[in-house]
Write an enzyme that holds these catalytic residues in place. Sequence first.
Site, mmCIF file in Angstrom:
data_model
loop_
_atom_site.group_PDB
_atom_site.id
_atom_site.type_symbol
_atom_site.label_atom_id
_atom_site.label_comp_id
_atom_site.label_asym_id
_atom_site.label_seq_id
_atom_site.Cartn_x
_atom_site.Cartn_y
_atom_site.Cartn_z
ATOM 1 N N SER A 38 -16.125 -31.376 -8.153
ATOM 2 C CA SER A 38 -14.603 -31.219 -8.450
ATOM 3 C C SER A 38 -13.727 -30.538 -7.429
ATOM 4 O O SER A 38 -13.851 -30.868 -6.178
ATOM 5 C CB SER A 38 -14.218 -30.743 -9.853
ATOM 6 O OG SER A 38 -12.772 -31.229 -10.108
ATOM 7 N N ASP A 152 -14.908 -36.846 -12.420
ATOM 8 C CA ASP A 152 -15.521 -35.521 -12.158
ATOM 9 C C ASP A 152 -16.822 -35.120 -12.629
ATOM 10 O O ASP A 152 -17.467 -35.240 -13.429
ATOM 11 C CB ASP A 152 -14.507 -34.665 -12.929
ATOM 12 C CG ASP A 152 -14.379 -33.059 -12.471
ATOM 13 O OD1 ASP A 152 -15.516 -32.714 -12.259
ATOM 14 O OD2 ASP A 152 -13.458 -32.755 -12.510
#
Length: 263
Positions: A38, A152
């Site tokens: 991320s 993510d």
Amino acid sequence: MKIAIALGGGGAKGFAHLGVLRVLRDAGIDCDIVAGTSIGALVGVVYASGSIERFEEYAANVSRAELALRLGPSWPAMGIFTGDYIEKLLNDFVPETNIEELKKPFAALSVDLKKAEVITFTEGDLRTAVHASVSIPGLFKPVIYEDKILVDGGILESVPVAAARELGARVVIAVDLLADISNSTDQEAGNWSIVEIVQRSSIIAQRQINQFRYEKNPPDILIEPRVSHVKVMDFHRGREIIECGIQAAEEALPDILELLNKN
């Protein structure tokens, strides 16, 4: 001896990574391998490209107005924002096109929603890899890549220790942004917003996954910046968040130096 930095996910909390990297740099510690999930993938790829000081200056000066203008609302139902701004940032700070061209070995983690598995990019188009890794479900549109729907990586592995080891690291310094949730909201019970409830629920789940991962594959050094008060979109608080990373890294530095001296 190959030293890796494993940078975890956490939205705006990830600016703390910049403070950690500054302390390591000032101490003469240059990490040979970089793995990120991320926001950790975004900061990590800039570090691997050699532009981290310039990116730190950018992060310290992000404003609410700039964020609102550049995020890019997405009218389709797959996410509130398109996430295209991530690739614009990469164009500004990372001249390389493919991961193999970076100055350091690099891994970016995402999750394929179709097969419910972690996808680790260690080669190929770096913009696709990082864009996918930062695509927080519901907030950013997923990245469609080949037959995959990528979001993510923090859903399954928010601190990429295993990926760093797979790239050949002997020592792994990990930065976990989700370890402390003691002050994640100033609201009294019963007054939390929907966003706060969803975010806190996600963080609690990710913390449990992290503990399981650490038992199987512990980092050599774990740095835990105290950023529980920072919300996922608080990018306008860059200077404050960077300082949180500096403080946590300075506290861990004696242990890091001792470990490196032994090796």
